[in-house]
Structures are given as C-alpha cells and as structure tokens.
Enzyme design. Structure first.
Site, short mmCIF file in Angstrom:
data_model
loop_
_atom_site.label_atom_id
_atom_site.label_comp_id
_atom_site.label_asym_id
_atom_site.label_seq_id
_atom_site.Cartn_x
_atom_site.Cartn_y
_atom_site.Cartn_z
N HIS A 1 0.80 -1.22 0.00
CA HIS A 1 0.00 0.00 0.00
C HIS A 1 0.83 1.27 0.00
CE1 HIS A 1 -3.46 -2.54 1.88
NE2 HIS A 1 -3.36 -2.72 0.59
N GLY B 1 -0.91 -8.84 13.09
CA GLY B 1 -1.50 -7.52 13.36
C GLY B 1 -2.35 -6.96 12.24
N ALA C 1 2.20 -8.63 19.23
CA ALA C 1 3.24 -9.01 18.27
C ALA C 1 4.63 -8.79 18.88
CB ALA C 1 3.09 -8.18 17.01
C1 BV8 Z 1 -8.63 -2.39 -4.89
C2 BV8 Z 1 -3.13 2.76 2.77
C3 BV8 Z 1 -9.38 -2.76 -7.00
C4 BV8 Z 1 -3.61 4.16 2.92
C5 BV8 Z 1 -5.07 1.30 2.91
C6 BV8 Z 1 -16.12 -5.45 -0.98
C7 BV8 Z 1 -15.55 -6.68 -0.71
C8 BV8 Z 1 -14.18 -6.89 -0.85
C9 BV8 Z 1 -13.35 -5.85 -1.28
C10 BV8 Z 1 -13.92 -4.63 -1.54
C11 BV8 Z 1 -15.29 -4.42 -1.40
N1 BV8 Z 1 -15.53 -3.13 -1.72
C12 BV8 Z 1 -14.37 -2.53 -2.07
C13 BV8 Z 1 -13.40 -3.43 -1.99
C14 BV8 Z 1 -12.00 -3.24 -2.29
C15 BV8 Z 1 -11.31 -2.53 -1.14
C16 BV8 Z 1 -11.54 -3.25 0.16
O1 BV8 Z 1 -10.96 -4.29 0.41
N2 BV8 Z 1 -12.43 -2.68 0.99
C17 BV8 Z 1 -12.75 -3.30 2.26
C18 BV8 Z 1 -12.80 -2.26 3.36
C19 BV8 Z 1 -14.07 -4.04 2.12
N3 BV8 Z 1 -9.91 -2.58 -1.48
C20 BV8 Z 1 -9.40 -1.61 -2.24
O2 BV8 Z 1 -9.99 -0.63 -2.60
C21 BV8 Z 1 -7.96 -1.86 -2.69
N4 BV8 Z 1 -7.88 -1.64 -4.09
O3 BV8 Z 1 -9.32 -3.30 -4.53
O4 BV8 Z 1 -8.58 -1.98 -6.16
C22 BV8 Z 1 -9.59 -2.06 -8.25
C23 BV8 Z 1 -10.20 -2.76 -9.24
C24 BV8 Z 1 -10.42 -2.13 -10.42
C25 BV8 Z 1 -10.04 -0.80 -10.59
C26 BV8 Z 1 -9.42 -0.12 -9.57
C27 BV8 Z 1 -9.20 -0.74 -8.38
C28 BV8 Z 1 -7.01 -0.86 -2.03
C29 BV8 Z 1 -7.00 -1.10 -0.55
C30 BV8 Z 1 -5.87 -0.29 0.11
C31 BV8 Z 1 -6.44 0.81 0.95
N5 BV8 Z 1 -5.35 1.47 1.66
N6 BV8 Z 1 -4.02 1.88 3.51
C32 BV8 Z 1 -3.39 4.67 4.33
O5 BV8 Z 1 -2.76 3.99 5.16
O6 BV8 Z 1 -3.86 5.79 4.56
S1 BV8 Z 1 -6.06 0.28 3.81
C33 BV8 Z 1 -5.58 0.15 5.46
O7 BV8 Z 1 -6.52 -0.67 6.11
C34 BV8 Z 1 -4.29 -0.61 5.68
O8 BV8 Z 1 -3.31 -0.35 4.72
C35 BV8 Z 1 -4.67 -2.05 5.69
O9 BV8 Z 1 -4.51 -2.66 4.44
C36 BV8 Z 1 -6.13 -2.01 5.93
C37 BV8 Z 1 -6.50 -2.89 7.09
O10 BV8 Z 1 -5.88 -2.39 8.18
P1 BV8 Z 1 -5.02 -3.34 9.15
O11 BV8 Z 1 -3.60 -3.14 8.83
O12 BV8 Z 1 -5.52 -4.73 9.16
O13 BV8 Z 1 -5.36 -2.60 10.48
P2 BV8 Z 1 -6.69 -2.73 11.35
O14 BV8 Z 1 -6.73 -1.56 12.26
O15 BV8 Z 1 -7.85 -3.04 10.49
O16 BV8 Z 1 -6.38 -4.03 12.22
C38 BV8 Z 1 -5.28 -3.99 13.12
C39 BV8 Z 1 -5.22 -5.37 13.75
O17 BV8 Z 1 -4.09 -5.41 14.63
C40 BV8 Z 1 -6.44 -5.71 14.57
O18 BV8 Z 1 -6.88 -7.00 14.24
C41 BV8 Z 1 -5.93 -5.66 16.02
O19 BV8 Z 1 -6.59 -6.62 16.83
C42 BV8 Z 1 -4.49 -6.02 15.85
N7 BV8 Z 1 -3.57 -5.51 16.86
C43 BV8 Z 1 -3.64 -4.33 17.54
N8 BV8 Z 1 -2.56 -4.22 18.37
C44 BV8 Z 1 -1.81 -5.34 18.18
C45 BV8 Z 1 -2.44 -6.17 17.23
N9 BV8 Z 1 -1.93 -7.35 16.84
C46 BV8 Z 1 -0.77 -7.74 17.39
N10 BV8 Z 1 -0.10 -7.01 18.31
C47 BV8 Z 1 -0.58 -5.82 18.73
N11 BV8 Z 1 0.09 -5.11 19.65
#
Ligand code: BV8
Ligand code: ZN
Length: 252
Positions: free
Chosen positions: A118, A187, A231
């Site tokens: 990303h 994570g 982690a």
């Molecule tokens: C694309 C960068 C296609 C920017 C980010 C419906 C179904 C499926 C998919 C989709 C849908 N509708 C739309 C989509 C596609 C969409 C998507 O997946 N949406 C989701 C929300 C449903 N994806 C996209 O748009 C991607 N592109 O599909 O393009 C396309 C096709 C044709 C033409 C054009 C395009 C692009 C996705 C990238 C978005 N960018 N980030 C920025 O950072 O500002 S997303 C961002 O959230 C992150 O990068 C990461 O990828 C994502 C998830 O975050 P996590 O890293 O998992 O963090 P989160 O907070 O969620 O979880 C943290 C975890 O850590 C928790 O579980 C917690 O318990 C744990 N934790 C906390 N502390 C600890 C720990 N674990 C261990 N130790 C600790 N101490």
C-alpha cells in the site's frame, strides 16, 4: 505463551517463510491502528480521506491528515516485533516480508527487502508529472504541497481505496505465499483486499498459517492456529526458537 509442538517443529525445520503485517505490528510503537475504539477510522471516515476523489475534493484536508500521520510516524520507533522479523530474515533462506503498512518501520528496523502493498508515507509524487518528492515541504497549515517541477499537486505515495495495488509487488507476494511452508499473519484485521487474500492462498496450497493478533479476526477461522497476544511479545519467541534450532546460523 506456549508455542505449539507443531509450530515449534516447523520453525526448527522450515526454510521458506512468508509474513504479512498490518497496522497492529506498529501499535506498540505508538501508531494508531485503523479499527478498534482508538483507531484512525473511529475519528476519520476512510471514504472522506483515503480515496482519490476525497483528495481532489479537499487536498488540504487530506494533507492535514497525512501530515499528522507522518509526524506520528517520524516520532515512532520500530518495536521488538519489527526487530524480530529483521533477525528472522537473516535466519531463513527464503524469507518474504509483505506489509500493508505505510509507516516505513520495517525498513527503519533494518529489513532488507519489504514488499509494500500500500505504498509508503515517506514518499509523495506529483499527480501531474509523476515527479517523486522524498519528503515534500509540508505546506503551511491549510495548503497542499506542490511539485517543484510543474507546480502540480503532490499526493502521498499510498494506495487509496479503489486504487490498484502495485501489480509486480502483489504478484511477488502471492508467489511467496504459494511456495512457503510457514505463513505468519501479524497484526491485521484481514478485512482489506486483495492483501487479505494472500494468507488464504498460502492456506490453500498447504502452508501452515499462523495468526498473531491481540484478538480473533476475520482470518482466524482460516488459519492453522492463532497466537493471541501482542506481536512485540510473540514474534521474539518465534525468532528465539528459530535461532536456537539453527544454532544461530546466520543466512547471508
Ligand atoms: C482495490 C493505505 C481494485 C492508505 C489502505 C467489498 C468486498 C471486498 C473488497 C472490496 C469491497 N468493496 C471494495 C473493496 C476493495 C477494497 C476493500 O478491500 N475494501 C474493504 C474495506 C471491504 N480494497 C481496495 O480498494 C484496494 N484496491 O481493490 O482496487 C480495483 C479494481 C479495479 C479498478 C481499480 C481498483 C485498495 C485497498 C488499500 C487501501 N489502503 N491503507 C493509508 O494507510 O492511509 S487500507 C488500510 O486498512 C491498511 O493499509 C490495511 O490494508 C487495511 C487494514 O488495516 P489493518 O492493517 O488490518 O489494520 P486494522 O486496524 O484493520 O487491524 C489492526 C489489527 O491489529 C487488529 O486485528 C488488532 O486486533 C491487531 N492488533 C492491535 N494491536 C496489536 C495487534 N496485533 C498484534 N499485536 C498488537 N500489539
Ligand atoms: Zn509535477
């Protein structure tokens, strides 16, 4: 935390590991994750900030958000989890680190090769001429930085929702998932695709998929086992087993 005999045996024997990290690996460095009560999405709406249309509608607001995140990033230090993966990279011949994070902490910890799905918030580029700006002079509050070459708007070099991931990087990540014996999913909530599909590919081809997370996630039921905990505490345990088993053999 006890490591299962199965995982211990694998760590002692494996020479092909793939790791996918999410924002949770940086939580202990003081960087907010996206989801959860204190998460970034609790305060800001991703659709208002992390997509190109939102940026074009209000580049100043989006830059205000990313400037805040860049400031937090620059003040953060890699934690024990990042360092454990750097050591793991030296102990495993075929080691691939894939990250969804844009905080550059893996590189700052000393990781030699990081597949950035990303992007990386250290970099920005001009939406007109494509010129990269290592670290744009963050414009005065309320202004978006401009390209020194053509005056176009600079944007953070991160992949927003609806934007394609770098295809070469994504293919390399899938290939590593397909061939690895052991896959670590660290994570991440496993909600964002295509990144969240990478551990599923590993599982389908028979890798042992281990989730490291402070709570169960969408991916948990698809993993071979989940290690519940931080982690920063768990990854060093895994690297210790690896190091002992390999007699501290350093892979060049
Ligand atoms: C694309 C960068 C296609 C920017 C980010 C419906 C179904 C499926 C998919 C989709 C849908 N509708 C739309 C989509 C596609 C969409 C998507 O997946 N949406 C989701 C929300 C449903 N994806 C996209 O748009 C991607 N592109 O599909 O393009 C396309 C096709 C044709 C033409 C054009 C395009 C692009 C996705 C990238 C978005 N960018 N980030 C920025 O950072 O500002 S997303 C961002 O959230 C992150 O990068 C990461 O990828 C994502 C998830 O975050 P996590 O890293 O998992 O963090 P989160 O907070 O969620 O979880 C943290 C975890 O850590 C928790 O579980 C917690 O318990 C744990 N934790 C906390 N502390 C600890 C720990 N674990 C261990 N130790 C600790 N101490
Ligand atoms: Zn330009």
């Amino acid at each position: 935390m006890t490591i299962s005999p199965r995982l211990t045996e694998l760590l002692e024997a494996t020479d092909s590991v793939c790791v996918l990290t999410g924002s949770g690996i940086s939580a202990e460095s003081g960087i907010a994750t996206f989801r959860g009560p204190e998460g970034l999405w609790a305060k800001f709406k991703p659709q208002e900030l992390a997509n190109f249309d939102a940026f074009m509608r209000n580049p100043e607001l989006v830059w205000e958000w990313y400037t805040y995140r860049k400031t937090v990033m620059s003040q953060a230090q890699p934690n024990a989890a990042h360092h454990a993966l750097v050591e793991m990279e030296t102990l495993i011949t075929d080691f691939t680190l894939v990250t969804q994070n844009v905080d550059n902490l893996h590189a700052r910890a000393g990781a030699k090769r990081v597949l950035e799905l990303h992007g990386n918030l250290e970099r920005s580029y001009c939406i007109e001429c494509g010129l990269f700006a290592a670290d744009p002079i963050l414009a005065a509050k309320g202004e978006a930085p401009r390209c020194t070459q053509c005056g176009g708007l600079l944007r953070p070099d991160v992949i927003w929702f609806g934007e394609l991931l770098p295809q070469m990087v994504l293919q390399e990540a899938f290939r590593a998932a397909e061939r690895c014996d052991l896959f670590l999913c660290v994570g991440t909530s496993g909600l964002v695709y295509p990144a969240a599909g990478i551990p599923l590919v590993a599982r389908e081809q028979g890798s042992y998929v281990v989730e490291v997370n402070t709570e169960p996630t969408e991916l948990s039921r698809r993993c071979s086992e989940t290690l519940l905990g931080k982690a920063g505490e768990i990854l060093p345990l895994l690297t210790n087993i690896l190091r002992d088993a390999q007699g501290g053999r350093q892979h060049s």
